[in-house]
Design an enzyme around this catalytic site. Sequence first.
Site, PDB file in Angstrom:
ATOM      1  N   GLU A 111      -8.076  25.032   9.120  1.00  0.00           N
ATOM      2  CA  GLU A 111      -7.441  25.061   7.814  1.00  0.00           C
ATOM      3  C   GLU A 111      -7.646  23.746   7.091  1.00  0.00           C
ATOM      4  OE1 GLU A 111      -3.456  26.311   8.525  1.00  0.00           O
ATOM      5  OE2 GLU A 111      -3.985  28.383   8.135  1.00  0.00           O
ATOM      6  N   CYS A 125      -6.854  17.411   2.971  1.00  0.00           N
ATOM      7  CA  CYS A 125      -6.726  17.105   4.393  1.00  0.00           C
ATOM      8  C   CYS A 125      -7.753  17.937   5.153  1.00  0.00           C
ATOM      9  CB  CYS A 125      -5.299  17.457   4.835  1.00  0.00           C
ATOM     10  SG  CYS A 125      -5.029  17.168   6.577  1.00  0.00           S
ATOM     11  N   CYS A 132      -8.188  19.785  20.030  1.00  0.00           N
ATOM     12  CA  CYS A 132      -8.319  18.348  20.303  1.00  0.00           C
ATOM     13  C   CYS A 132      -8.288  18.161  21.811  1.00  0.00           C
ATOM     14  CB  CYS A 132      -7.167  17.573  19.650  1.00  0.00           C
ATOM     15  SG  CYS A 132      -7.321  15.783  19.801  1.00  0.00           S
ATOM     16  N   CYS A 136      -1.586  14.387  22.974  1.00  0.00           N
ATOM     17  CA  CYS A 136      -0.395  13.670  22.532  1.00  0.00           C
ATOM     18  C   CYS A 136       0.791  14.615  22.720  1.00  0.00           C
ATOM     19  CB  CYS A 136      -0.551  13.231  21.082  1.00  0.00           C
ATOM     20  SG  CYS A 136      -1.974  12.143  20.874  1.00  0.00           S
ATOM     21  N   CYS A 139       2.280  16.626  19.760  1.00  0.00           N
ATOM     22  CA  CYS A 139       1.343  17.274  18.837  1.00  0.00           C
ATOM     23  C   CYS A 139       0.967  18.656  19.326  1.00  0.00           C
ATOM     24  CB  CYS A 139       0.089  16.429  18.680  1.00  0.00           C
ATOM     25  SG  CYS A 139      -1.161  17.217  17.631  1.00  0.00           S
ATOM     26  N   CYS A 361       3.092  32.259   7.595  1.00  0.00           N
ATOM     27  CA  CYS A 361       1.833  32.216   8.325  1.00  0.00           C
ATOM     28  C   CYS A 361       1.855  33.094   9.556  1.00  0.00           C
ATOM     29  CB  CYS A 361       1.527  30.786   8.747  1.00  0.00           C
ATOM     30  SG  CYS A 361       1.150  29.741   7.363  1.00  0.00           S
TER      31      CYS A 361
HETATM   32  N1  SAH Z   1      -6.194  13.064  15.772  1.00  0.00           N
HETATM   33  C1  SAH Z   1      -5.992  12.171  14.697  1.00  0.00           C
HETATM   34  C2  SAH Z   1      -5.871  12.831  13.344  1.00  0.00           C
HETATM   35  C3  SAH Z   1      -5.126  14.118  13.210  1.00  0.00           C
HETATM   36  S1  SAH Z   1      -3.401  14.111  13.502  1.00  0.00           S
HETATM   37  C4  SAH Z   1      -4.789  11.309  14.962  1.00  0.00           C
HETATM   38  O1  SAH Z   1      -4.072  11.561  15.948  1.00  0.00           O
HETATM   39  O2  SAH Z   1      -4.591  10.353  14.226  1.00  0.00           O
HETATM   40  C5  SAH Z   1      -2.686  13.587  11.940  1.00  0.00           C
HETATM   41  C6  SAH Z   1      -1.314  12.902  12.112  1.00  0.00           C
HETATM   42  O3  SAH Z   1      -0.268  13.855  12.381  1.00  0.00           O
HETATM   43  C7  SAH Z   1      -1.295  11.912  13.258  1.00  0.00           C
HETATM   44  O4  SAH Z   1      -0.650  10.725  12.898  1.00  0.00           O
HETATM   45  C8  SAH Z   1      -0.488  12.663  14.286  1.00  0.00           C
HETATM   46  O5  SAH Z   1       0.053  11.778  15.222  1.00  0.00           O
HETATM   47  C9  SAH Z   1       0.524  13.385  13.459  1.00  0.00           C
HETATM   48  N2  SAH Z   1       1.188  14.497  14.148  1.00  0.00           N
HETATM   49  C10 SAH Z   1       0.675  15.324  15.065  1.00  0.00           C
HETATM   50  N3  SAH Z   1       1.599  16.242  15.452  1.00  0.00           N
HETATM   51  C11 SAH Z   1       2.727  15.987  14.747  1.00  0.00           C
HETATM   52  C12 SAH Z   1       4.017  16.601  14.687  1.00  0.00           C
HETATM   53  N4  SAH Z   1       4.320  17.658  15.420  1.00  0.00           N
HETATM   54  N5  SAH Z   1       4.912  16.087  13.817  1.00  0.00           N
HETATM   55  C13 SAH Z   1       4.584  15.035  13.042  1.00  0.00           C
HETATM   56  N6  SAH Z   1       3.392  14.421  13.071  1.00  0.00           N
HETATM   57  C14 SAH Z   1       2.466  14.876  13.910  1.00  0.00           C
HETATM   58 FE1  SF4 Z   2      -5.307  15.050  18.964  1.00  0.00          FE
HETATM   59 FE2  SF4 Z   2      -3.235  13.424  19.412  1.00  0.00          FE
HETATM   60 FE3  SF4 Z   2      -4.312  13.565  16.952  1.00  0.00          FE
HETATM   61 FE4  SF4 Z   2      -2.910  15.637  17.977  1.00  0.00          FE
HETATM   62  S1  SF4 Z   2      -2.116  13.597  17.450  1.00  0.00           S
HETATM   63  S2  SF4 Z   2      -4.853  15.756  16.889  1.00  0.00           S
HETATM   64  S3  SF4 Z   2      -3.474  15.536  20.187  1.00  0.00           S
HETATM   65  S4  SF4 Z   2      -5.294  12.806  18.848  1.00  0.00           S
END
Ligand code: SAH
Ligand code: SF4
Length: 383
Positions: A111, A125, A132, A136, A139, A361
């Site tokens: 998306e 975005c 991924c 994390c 996430c 969604c």
């Molecule tokens: N992988 C890259 C970019 C994509 S994530 C990264 O980790 O930076 C984009 C942002 O959303 C990152 O800062 C990530 O930590 C945050 N993010 C991921 N899951 C989240 C959630 N459930 N609630 C709030 N922020 C989240």
């Molecule tokens: Fe991947 Fe972590 Fe970014 Fe989520 S926050 S997209 S798991 S690197």
Amino acid sequence: MGVTLDLSRAAPRAAGPVNIAGLTRDELKAAVIEAGVAAPDKARMRASQIWRWVHHYGVTDFDKMSDVAKDARAKMAEAFTIARPEVVERQVSKDGTRKWLIRFAPGIEAETVYIPDVGRAGALCVSSQVGCTLNCSFCHTGTQKLVRNLTAAEIVAQVQVARDDLGEWPSPKEDRRLSNIVFMGMGEPLYNLDNVANAIDIISDNEGIALSRRRITVSTSGVVPQLTALGERTAAMLAISLHATNDPLRDELVPLNKKYPIEELMAAIKAYPGLSNARRVTFEYVMLKGVNDSPADARALVKLLKGVPAKINLIPFNPWPGTKYECSDWSTIEAFAAVINKAGYASPIRTPRGRDILAACGQLKSESEKIRASALRAMASVD
Ligand code: SAH
Ligand code: SF4
């Protein structure tokens, strides 16, 4: 007919004709020679013509290239494609936020979200991978198994699809609606640096989409060995998903930290090419109730960032089914923000946009909804 999903991280070799929207200028030049579309001495000029049609005018049909001879157009149509991927779903929110679910190949969907009034005019975005490989713990993308790098063409296509819908062809010089790009969708861009860098070369080219590199932000969880390469190859703005100020907690939230701990990460950030007060690093910090959200955590954050030209972006945690985390209370977020404001950082906490369309969604979308909603918040400090 069975569908084979590519589970490797590498972007696939194109099956069928090459999409020239993902070729850099040099690659395009080589490709027109190879396809017999131009002799080597004419290739640069021919590639420039094609480039303008594809990236400035946004055409999806070779026959629209009116200054290219008919036989050359026919040869191109045999060797290449300039078709867009399929837009499986499009939604527009009352507040103008738009999202597209794009299918690049069977089972390979991502998306892309456009949010007006972010950055100079509006930010897009984009995703760099489907899924991924990092996990994390807060996430949702990290829990998704299927991972494939998106190709440069697939990354550029996200911008093209948005511009088709926003009516931004040919590339407007002024009053653009799509003014900024953030790599904050699915995936870790620094695990797909070649394609991300090529896509940035293409979308920042002056004779095409022409978005300034200073309006392109790449967000990473901290792939230290690639940070310098990112800056040198793309001159993009950097965003770091920090989320914790000490190693034990960051190890838990961003397991990549075990490989590249905070001290190494901060050293690499300080060495990021082009870093200055006019080109600050954005630090993203997700607010997790009782985990990283105390005033002491805020003070530790201020201390850690001392001397680094930084912006801080507080992201209210977006919960998902099965997560053990909760979002911090609003008053806690405000108290946290007050500490960092006092230290001289603006700390925008943006109300999520496009809630009305995000709410409706389906399954895959409900997975990526989490990412999208967080991305909307993560974009708060883009300028
Ligand atoms: N992988 C890259 C970019 C994509 S994530 C990264 O980790 O930076 C984009 C942002 O959303 C990152 O800062 C990530 O930590 C945050 N993010 C991921 N899951 C989240 C959630 N459930 N609630 C709030 N922020 C989240
Ligand atoms: Fe991947 Fe972590 Fe970014 Fe989520 S926050 S997209 S798991 S690197």
